[in-house]
Design a protein around this motif. Sequence first.
Motif, PDB file in Angstrom:
ATOM      1  N   PRO A 164      16.783  81.966  21.713  1.00 44.72           N
ATOM      2  CA  PRO A 164      16.641  81.046  20.569  1.00 44.72           C
ATOM      3  C   PRO A 164      15.295  80.333  20.633  1.00 44.72           C
ATOM      4  O   PRO A 164      14.738  80.124  21.720  1.00 44.72           O
ATOM      5  N   VAL A 165      14.782  79.922  19.490  1.00 45.50           N
ATOM      6  CA  VAL A 165      13.458  79.294  19.447  1.00 45.50           C
ATOM      7  C   VAL A 165      13.431  77.959  20.178  1.00 45.50           C
ATOM      8  O   VAL A 165      12.358  77.441  20.497  1.00 45.50           O
ATOM      9  N   LYS A 166      14.596  77.408  20.468  1.00 44.19           N
ATOM     10  CA  LYS A 166      14.672  76.131  21.184  1.00 44.19           C
ATOM     11  C   LYS A 166      13.929  76.184  22.511  1.00 44.19           C
ATOM     12  O   LYS A 166      13.399  75.164  22.984  1.00 44.19           O
ATOM     13  N   VAL A 167      13.851  77.374  23.099  1.00 43.06           N
ATOM     14  CA  VAL A 167      13.206  77.522  24.404  1.00 43.06           C
ATOM     15  C   VAL A 167      11.719  77.146  24.343  1.00 43.06           C
ATOM     16  O   VAL A 167      11.121  76.761  25.345  1.00 43.06           O
ATOM     17  N   LEU A 168      11.131  77.222  23.154  1.00 47.88           N
ATOM     18  CA  LEU A 168       9.705  76.901  23.020  1.00 47.88           C
ATOM     19  C   LEU A 168       9.421  75.418  23.221  1.00 47.88           C
ATOM     20  O   LEU A 168       8.289  75.041  23.523  1.00 47.88           O
ATOM     21  N   SER A 169      10.412  74.575  23.033  1.00 47.22           N
ATOM     22  CA  SER A 169      10.200  73.132  23.187  1.00 47.22           C
ATOM     23  C   SER A 169       9.785  72.763  24.605  1.00 47.22           C
ATOM     24  O   SER A 169       9.194  71.714  24.831  1.00 47.22           O
ATOM     25  N   LYS A 170      10.093  73.637  25.560  1.00 48.94           N
ATOM     26  CA  LYS A 170       9.706  73.374  26.962  1.00 48.94           C
ATOM     27  C   LYS A 170       8.194  73.327  27.128  1.00 48.94           C
ATOM     28  O   LYS A 170       7.675  72.652  28.002  1.00 48.94           O
ATOM     29  N   TYR A 171       7.499  74.102  26.291  1.00 50.26           N
ATOM     30  CA  TYR A 171       6.079  74.296  26.545  1.00 50.26           C
ATOM     31  C   TYR A 171       5.184  73.387  25.722  1.00 50.26           C
ATOM     32  O   TYR A 171       3.966  73.424  25.849  1.00 50.26           O
ATOM     33  N   SER A 172       5.756  72.546  24.893  1.00 48.92           N
ATOM     34  CA  SER A 172       4.938  71.645  24.084  1.00 48.92           C
ATOM     35  C   SER A 172       4.183  70.644  24.946  1.00 48.92           C
ATOM     36  O   SER A 172       3.009  70.400  24.752  1.00 48.92           O
ATOM     37  N   SER A 173       4.848  70.053  25.907  1.00 48.78           N
ATOM     38  CA  SER A 173       4.184  69.075  26.773  1.00 48.78           C
ATOM     39  C   SER A 173       3.123  69.748  27.625  1.00 48.78           C
ATOM     40  O   SER A 173       2.057  69.189  27.880  1.00 48.78           O
ATOM     41  N   PHE A 174       3.403  70.970  28.025  1.00 47.72           N
ATOM     42  CA  PHE A 174       2.428  71.734  28.806  1.00 47.72           C
ATOM     43  C   PHE A 174       1.144  71.903  27.994  1.00 47.72           C
ATOM     44  O   PHE A 174       0.029  71.740  28.484  1.00 47.72           O
ATOM     45  N   ASN A 175       1.306  72.189  26.735  1.00 48.71           N
ATOM     46  CA  ASN A 175       0.154  72.402  25.842  1.00 48.71           C
ATOM     47  C   ASN A 175      -0.648  71.114  25.663  1.00 48.71           C
ATOM     48  O   ASN A 175      -1.858  71.117  25.740  1.00 48.71           O
ATOM     49  N   LYS A 176       0.024  69.984  25.462  1.00 49.00           N
ATOM     50  CA  LYS A 176      -0.662  68.723  25.197  1.00 49.00           C
ATOM     51  C   LYS A 176      -1.449  68.246  26.402  1.00 49.00           C
ATOM     52  O   LYS A 176      -2.518  67.680  26.287  1.00 49.00           O
ATOM     53  N   ASP A 177      -0.930  68.472  27.592  1.00 45.20           N
ATOM     54  CA  ASP A 177      -1.581  67.965  28.788  1.00 45.20           C
ATOM     55  C   ASP A 177      -2.773  68.795  29.225  1.00 45.20           C
ATOM     56  O   ASP A 177      -3.678  68.297  29.879  1.00 45.20           O
ATOM     57  N   ASN A 178      -2.787  70.066  28.884  1.00 43.78           N
ATOM     58  CA  ASN A 178      -3.783  70.930  29.481  1.00 43.78           C
ATOM     59  C   ASN A 178      -4.660  71.691  28.501  1.00 43.78           C
ATOM     60  O   ASN A 178      -5.761  72.094  28.850  1.00 43.78           O
ATOM     61  N   PHE A 179      -4.216  71.932  27.290  1.00 43.02           N
ATOM     62  CA  PHE A 179      -4.968  72.818  26.410  1.00 43.02           C
ATOM     63  C   PHE A 179      -5.191  72.213  25.044  1.00 43.02           C
ATOM     64  O   PHE A 179      -4.399  71.434  24.548  1.00 43.02           O
ATOM     65  N   SER A 180      -6.316  72.637  24.430  1.00 40.37           N
ATOM     66  CA  SER A 180      -6.541  72.261  23.039  1.00 40.37           C
ATOM     67  C   SER A 180      -5.925  73.313  22.116  1.00 40.37           C
ATOM     68  O   SER A 180      -5.775  73.092  20.936  1.00 40.37           O
ATOM     69  N   ASN A 181      -5.571  74.486  22.667  1.00 41.18           N
ATOM     70  CA  ASN A 181      -4.979  75.561  21.883  1.00 41.18           C
ATOM     71  C   ASN A 181      -3.490  75.678  22.187  1.00 41.18           C
ATOM     72  O   ASN A 181      -3.010  75.240  23.225  1.00 41.18           O
ATOM     73  N   GLU A 182      -2.752  76.328  21.261  1.00 39.99           N
ATOM     74  CA  GLU A 182      -1.346  76.579  21.515  1.00 39.99           C
ATOM     75  C   GLU A 182      -1.193  77.620  22.623  1.00 39.99           C
ATOM     76  O   GLU A 182      -2.033  78.484  22.797  1.00 39.99           O
ATOM     77  N   VAL A 183      -0.110  77.480  23.356  1.00 40.55           N
ATOM     78  CA  VAL A 183       0.164  78.454  24.418  1.00 40.55           C
ATOM     79  C   VAL A 183       0.598  79.763  23.787  1.00 40.55           C
ATOM     80  O   VAL A 183       1.395  79.782  22.847  1.00 40.55           O
TER      81      VAL A 183
END
Length: 396
Positions: free
Chosen positions: A248-267
């Motif tokens: 399910p797409v819900k699994v993608l919510s795990k990686y939002s914080s990862f993206n904000k802390d480390n990258f300017s681009n989406e994972v």
Amino acid sequence: MRIHPSWFLVFLYFTLSAKDQFETLLNGQASIWNGWVIGASTSSLLFLSVLLHELAHSFVAIGEGLKVRDITLFFLGGMASLEKECPTSKGSLKIAISGPVVSLLLAFLMILLSNNLSVSNFILSNLFKQVGSLNLLIGVFNLLPIMPLDGGVILKSLIWYFTGSKRAGIKVAIGSARLISFLAIFIGILSLLRGNFYLSICFSIIGLFVFSSSKSQSQIIQIQKILSELYVNQVCSRSFRVLEDDLPVKVLSKYSSFNKDNFSNEVWILLCREGRWVGYVNEKILKNISVQNWDKKFLYEFSQPINELPSISEKESLWKAILKIEKTKDGRLLVLSFSGLPLGTLDRVDLGKAVLKKIGLNLPDQLIKIARKENIYPLGLNLPNIAQSMDSSDLI
């Protein structure tokens, strides 16, 4: 043709200088307007001389099959900007030597004309003598074996011709520039010891400027060598996630914080099914789905073909990777193995880190984190220009 603002200062300086000299020669008997006319004429002839110098480079370059982007006149000189460097040593030599030849020819003609007019027209004779002397200075100065002066390019081309190695020619030209810089500094110190402070300052500044220029050229050559010898698979990282496409797409919510802390681009989220790569998604799709439906929507419904991602082969040289990255929207590439399977990712930070490590500089984690967040080359490395110069000069 473009005129750099510094040229107007040169024009004013030589106009005033020639005006004062003219008035001194006539013991103040000439009118003010005559002085200004002679001064402006001197500067205009100097302007025309520098332009002819650069046009000589341009016409010979065109004869060698190269395109000339533009000609820029600036402080005491000019530059003909070519679309790419000449691919042959003979062509490079002809392009480089044409400018000084024109300047020396102009100097000879003007001094000859000055001598012929010395009796009949003293004013014009003095004008041509001054401009002829300046052309002689321009011609001789440009023949100094210092990169990027014409003399440095001539030396590079000669070594290139006899050894067959363009890189060897550049190294010899850089070595020559350093020798001249040390000699200029030595003369500056010697002049200071003899009490000639002004001459000491002039030679010291010239020596330091030439040394700084040669050091910069040497560093560029070192970086070019690194970019041509290292391959993508030696420096790439693994900045992507792998998920089964039936989740399910819900699994993608795990990686939002990862993206904000480390990258300017989406994972990049790569999807697989039964061991096969089937596509990719990114967490941005969550913005278009209500939270209540996160468990009801599945990743495969939003899957996009992997081949839509900008990619590069694992065995490409780094300079080619830089050129390719600069053409992408996000400054990032998916690294593919020989069999076309995802192997890793490559961004500006990966490239910058690799080059700096080869030079012997290991960056602290904080600087790496900042560079990755801003998606820039660490320490402001101008790798795109260096890679572009390698592409245009065939220095590989």
